[in-house]
Design a protein around this motif. Sequence first.
Motif, short mmCIF file in Angstrom:
data_model
loop_
_atom_site.label_atom_id
_atom_site.label_comp_id
_atom_site.label_asym_id
_atom_site.label_seq_id
_atom_site.Cartn_x
_atom_site.Cartn_y
_atom_site.Cartn_z
N TRP A 1 8.83 9.86 -30.01
CA TRP A 1 9.67 10.84 -30.70
C TRP A 1 11.10 10.34 -30.85
CZ3 TRP A 1 14.12 13.27 -28.97
CH2 TRP A 1 14.46 13.04 -27.62
N ARG B 1 6.76 18.69 -28.60
CA ARG B 1 7.77 19.31 -29.45
C ARG B 1 8.42 20.36 -28.59
NH1 ARG B 1 10.55 18.22 -34.25
NH2 ARG B 1 11.18 20.17 -35.24
N GLU C 1 2.13 15.97 -36.12
CA GLU C 1 2.93 14.85 -36.60
C GLU C 1 2.50 13.54 -35.97
OE1 GLU C 1 7.35 16.30 -37.52
OE2 GLU C 1 6.67 16.95 -35.52
N ASP D 1 6.74 25.49 -24.92
CA ASP D 1 6.73 24.57 -26.05
C ASP D 1 5.40 23.82 -26.11
OD1 ASP D 1 7.15 23.06 -23.77
OD2 ASP D 1 9.22 22.55 -24.27
N GLY E 1 11.59 16.25 -30.51
CA GLY E 1 10.24 15.80 -30.27
C GLY E 1 9.38 15.77 -31.51
N LEU E 2 8.08 15.59 -31.28
CA LEU E 2 7.09 15.54 -32.35
C LEU E 2 6.00 16.57 -32.07
CD1 LEU E 2 6.58 11.67 -32.57
CD2 LEU E 2 7.60 13.09 -34.36
N ALA E 3 5.65 17.35 -33.08
CA ALA E 3 4.49 18.23 -32.96
C ALA E 3 3.23 17.37 -32.89
CB ALA E 3 4.43 19.18 -34.14
#
Length: 211
Positions: free
Chosen positions: A124, A152, A163, A192, A158-160
């Motif tokens: 990320w 995320r 993603e 989260d 961050g990254l989901a």
Amino acid sequence: MTDEYDLDEQRDIWDAEAAAFDEAPDHGLRDPAVRQVWRELLLRNLPEAPGRAADLGCGTGTLSLLLADAGWSVDGLDLSPEMVRLARTKAGSRTDVSYVEGDASAPPFEAGAYDVVLCRHVLWALPDPVDALRRWEALLAPGGRLLLVEGRWFNGAGLAARETVELLASVGRQADLTLLPEPAYWGREITDERYLVVSRFPKQRESGSSL
């Protein structure tokens, strides 16, 4: 790389974080219960030991040692000299784990030499995650596995999971996704998105592959 990503600045940031890094339950794994759930999670997604593993963005080396205790030979890498110093202190005189300073987006490790590449909370933060994934996959031997622990987070960074799966798809790799909402992994309740993505590489190199 983007203009905003400055390696020296990132190095200073993580050097400043190093002293308190292991205070987070999922970083230091000082609670035996937290350590055990991480051990179980990783081992059920790894090939059979023994083998070679690269721990990129290893921090203070907690996961490197967890893998070494399970029979792996581990090379850890982190941008922060202070993180590496602490990791080496933890490892002591062990010969099954080693640490070097370096940029996780361009690890100075031997191509095709690793059965596992592990990266936790690294992708990320990189300016070019697709390029990083290509470099990481090049480290793997045929039949190896790439393990990415990402999230995320509540602050929007961050990254989901979607993603990260899409990033792997962009380099031609499928991924198995495991969501990690349980407080056992983090030492507390979370709100989260946190997860593990595992990409398994073929036992024979594909024609035209970068591996």
